[in-house]
Scaffold this motif. Structure first.
Motif, PDB file in Angstrom:
ATOM      1  N   ALA A  63      37.478  38.839  28.311  1.00 49.85           N
ATOM      2  CA  ALA A  63      38.542  39.620  28.933  1.00 49.85           C
ATOM      3  C   ALA A  63      37.967  40.761  29.762  1.00 49.85           C
ATOM      4  CB  ALA A  63      39.485  40.166  27.863  1.00 49.85           C
ATOM      5  N   GLU A  64      36.915  41.391  29.254  1.00 50.89           N
ATOM      6  CA  GLU A  64      36.279  42.491  29.981  1.00 50.89           C
ATOM      7  C   GLU A  64      35.628  41.991  31.277  1.00 50.89           C
ATOM      8  OE1 GLU A  64      35.852  45.769  29.799  1.00 50.89           O
ATOM      9  OE2 GLU A  64      37.254  45.997  28.138  1.00 50.89           O
ATOM     10  N   GLU A  65      35.007  40.825  31.216  1.00 56.74           N
ATOM     11  CA  GLU A  65      34.390  40.250  32.414  1.00 56.74           C
ATOM     12  C   GLU A  65      35.440  39.998  33.495  1.00 56.74           C
ATOM     13  OE1 GLU A  65      32.421  36.718  31.208  1.00 56.74           O
ATOM     14  OE2 GLU A  65      30.676  37.743  30.354  1.00 56.74           O
ATOM     15  N   VAL A  66      36.584  39.456  33.079  1.00 59.86           N
ATOM     16  CA  VAL A  66      37.658  39.168  34.037  1.00 59.86           C
ATOM     17  C   VAL A  66      38.199  40.471  34.627  1.00 59.86           C
ATOM     18  CG1 VAL A  66      39.976  38.211  34.300  1.00 59.86           C
ATOM     19  CG2 VAL A  66      38.270  36.995  32.932  1.00 59.86           C
ATOM     20  N   LEU A  67      38.378  41.487  33.782  1.00 63.08           N
ATOM     21  CA  LEU A  67      38.875  42.766  34.270  1.00 63.08           C
ATOM     22  C   LEU A  67      37.923  43.366  35.299  1.00 63.08           C
ATOM     23  CD1 LEU A  67      40.823  45.130  34.249  1.00 63.08           C
ATOM     24  CD2 LEU A  67      39.624  46.030  32.236  1.00 63.08           C
ATOM     25  N   GLU A  68      36.627  43.306  35.021  1.00 57.31           N
ATOM     26  CA  GLU A  68      35.648  43.843  35.963  1.00 57.31           C
ATOM     27  C   GLU A  68      35.688  43.094  37.293  1.00 57.31           C
ATOM     28  OE1 GLU A  68      31.814  43.891  34.180  1.00 57.31           O
ATOM     29  OE2 GLU A  68      32.391  45.260  32.562  1.00 57.31           O
ATOM     30  N   SER A  69      35.816  41.771  37.218  1.00 60.92           N
ATOM     31  CA  SER A  69      35.872  40.956  38.424  1.00 60.92           C
ATOM     32  C   SER A  69      37.113  41.282  39.254  1.00 60.92           C
ATOM     33  CB  SER A  69      35.872  39.471  38.058  1.00 60.92           C
ATOM     34  OG  SER A  69      36.034  38.664  39.202  1.00 60.92           O
ATOM     35  N   ILE A  70      38.257  41.405  38.582  1.00 56.87           N
ATOM     36  CA  ILE A  70      39.502  41.731  39.276  1.00 56.87           C
ATOM     37  C   ILE A  70      39.436  43.124  39.888  1.00 56.87           C
ATOM     38  CG2 ILE A  70      41.925  42.303  38.864  1.00 56.87           C
ATOM     39  CD1 ILE A  70      42.036  39.947  36.938  1.00 56.87           C
ATOM     40  N   ALA A  71      38.900  44.069  39.116  1.00 51.08           N
ATOM     41  CA  ALA A  71      38.808  45.445  39.603  1.00 51.08           C
ATOM     42  C   ALA A  71      37.950  45.517  40.865  1.00 51.08           C
ATOM     43  CB  ALA A  71      38.242  46.348  38.510  1.00 51.08           C
ATOM     44  N   GLU A  72      36.824  44.807  40.843  1.00 53.44           N
ATOM     45  CA  GLU A  72      35.948  44.808  42.018  1.00 53.44           C
ATOM     46  C   GLU A  72      36.668  44.268  43.249  1.00 53.44           C
ATOM     47  OE1 GLU A  72      32.453  42.633  41.093  1.00 53.44           O
ATOM     48  OE2 GLU A  72      31.673  44.119  39.667  1.00 53.44           O
ATOM     49  N   GLU A  73      37.426  43.182  43.068  1.00 50.63           N
ATOM     50  CA  GLU A  73      38.147  42.573  44.184  1.00 50.63           C
ATOM     51  C   GLU A  73      39.231  43.498  44.717  1.00 50.63           C
ATOM     52  OE1 GLU A  73      39.451  39.670  46.978  1.00 50.63           O
ATOM     53  OE2 GLU A  73      37.565  40.079  45.924  1.00 50.63           O
ATOM     54  N   ILE A  74      40.011  44.076  43.812  1.00 52.27           N
ATOM     55  CA  ILE A  74      41.088  44.962  44.233  1.00 52.27           C
ATOM     56  C   ILE A  74      40.541  46.200  44.930  1.00 52.27           C
ATOM     57  CG2 ILE A  74      42.906  46.501  43.383  1.00 52.27           C
ATOM     58  CD1 ILE A  74      43.539  44.381  41.268  1.00 52.27           C
ATOM     59  N   LEU A  75      39.510  46.812  44.339  1.00 52.05           N
ATOM     60  CA  LEU A  75      38.938  48.011  44.939  1.00 52.05           C
ATOM     61  C   LEU A  75      38.356  47.722  46.319  1.00 52.05           C
ATOM     62  CD1 LEU A  75      37.181  49.573  41.799  1.00 52.05           C
ATOM     63  CD2 LEU A  75      39.389  50.169  42.779  1.00 52.05           C
ATOM     64  N   ARG A  76      37.764  46.535  46.470  1.00 50.35           N
ATOM     65  CA  ARG A  76      37.182  46.161  47.763  1.00 50.35           C
ATOM     66  C   ARG A  76      38.265  46.002  48.829  1.00 50.35           C
ATOM     67  NH1 ARG A  76      36.680  41.897  50.771  1.00 50.35           N
ATOM     68  NH2 ARG A  76      37.723  40.546  49.246  1.00 50.35           N
ATOM     69  N   VAL A  77      39.323  45.248  48.482  1.00 52.83           N
ATOM     70  CA  VAL A  77      40.386  44.979  49.446  1.00 52.83           C
ATOM     71  C   VAL A  77      41.098  46.268  49.840  1.00 52.83           C
ATOM     72  CG1 VAL A  77      42.618  43.829  49.784  1.00 52.83           C
ATOM     73  CG2 VAL A  77      40.722  42.619  48.666  1.00 52.83           C
ATOM     74  N   ILE A  78      41.402  47.103  48.862  1.00 56.59           N
ATOM     75  CA  ILE A  78      42.130  48.347  49.144  1.00 56.59           C
ATOM     76  C   ILE A  78      41.266  49.310  49.961  1.00 56.59           C
ATOM     77  CG2 ILE A  78      43.215  50.373  48.102  1.00 56.59           C
ATOM     78  CD1 ILE A  78      44.812  47.749  47.867  1.00 56.59           C
ATOM     79  N   LYS A  79      39.975  49.350  49.655  1.00 58.65           N
ATOM     80  CA  LYS A  79      39.084  50.228  50.414  1.00 58.65           C
ATOM     81  C   LYS A  79      38.981  49.783  51.862  1.00 58.65           C
ATOM     82  CE  LYS A  79      34.433  52.223  50.361  1.00 58.65           C
ATOM     83  NZ  LYS A  79      33.110  52.268  49.653  1.00 58.65           N
TER      84      LYS A  79
END
Length: 275
Positions: free
Chosen positions: A236-252
């Motif tokens: 679950a932590e791995e998935v959260l990190e992956s999602i967070a990276e994607e969201i932060l990248r797109v929003i930035k």
């Protein structure tokens, strides 16, 4: 009544015991998980405060969680303590005992199915699974989640065949759900659409993975909640990190800002029939 594969408990182990007899200087207890074994609890090990009357704390026939503090195998002595068990340890031991009772009930069903005695079944199945996994119900959970082939080489194929439909019908598969929140702002006319697209893309990509479920919910600007359910905490932590990276990248890239706020994990189970 569930019993351990070994003859004696270990020093420091928490055990379920039944108060057999009470005396002014202490109490003798039957070790429920170790048939034929008894232990002694001195009055000084009953409570942290001074004990005037031991019967104010324990009664004959009462089941308690106690800690093994000394063992003399040559003399057959097992010294126990009630005061050295805190609430969390007591709760964990009782949960372990309930799981052992479930495992025993399932094993009895398998024994009935094969027409074998439970004692023989216990030696052929319980003992090797406990030695391999430390806990028999953990072995059943592994088999429910990953297939009964994980038991090959530990128990015979005959037993795997007998256990398979029982495990599939009755064993709960544990999962972990972790919560988190994102604070996301995109100061553009189409900012909401950009945020929505980023969340949907991240969710759909994560949900493509086996045994992973990701859900987003709107908490009120600028907060968005995410719930990730996975077979274990680390996944679950791995998935959260992956999602967070994607969201932060797109929003930035869109000129916005995003912050991840961590929450607590929750344990869930897939409910099945009661054994």
């Amino acid at each position: 009544m569930p019993r351990k594969a070994k003859d004696y408990p270990e020093e420091g182990e928490f055990v379920i015991a039944t108060v057999k007899s009470i005396h002014p200087y202490g109490a003798f207890l039957r070790l429920d998980e170790y048939p034929g074994r008894e232990g002694f609890m001195h009055i000084s090990e009953v409570a942290s405060s001074w004990v005037k009357n031991i019967r104010d704390y324990v009664k004959e026939g009462q089941k308690v969680v106690v800690k093994v503090i000394r063992i003399d195998r040559e003399k057959g002595h097992v010294d126990l303590s009630l005061k050295r068990v805190n609430q969390q340890q007591r709760k964990a031991k009782l949960q372990e005992y309930k799981r052992a009772q479930k495992a025993e009930n399932l094993l009895k069903m398998a024994a009935d199915k094969t027409g074998k005695s439970f004692d023989g079944t216990w030696r052929e199945v319980w003992v090797p699974l406990e030695e391999e996994y430390g806990e028999v119900y953990t072995a059943f959970e592994d088999a429910a989640q990953n297939g009964t082939d994980v038991l090959k080489g530990i128990v015979s194929d005959e037993w795997i065949e007998a256990l398979k439909p029982i495990i599939e019908a009755y064993v709960e598969i544990p999962t972990v759900t972790i919560d988190a929140e994102f604070e996301i702002t995109v100061a553009k006319p189409n900012g909401i659409e950009i945020i929505k697209e980023a969340l949907v893309r991240a969710r759909d990509r994560a949900n493509e993975e086996k045994e992973i479920d990701v859900k987003f919910s709107y908490q009120g600007a600028p907060r968005y909640r995410i719930d990730i359910t996975a077979p274990d905490y680390y996944r679950a932590e791995e998935v959260l990190e992956s999602i967070a990276e994607e969201i932060l990248r797109v929003i930035k890239e869109a000129g916005g800002e995003a912050t991840l706020i961590r929450k607590e994990k929750r344990i869930k189970k897939v409910k099945k029939r009661s054994a």
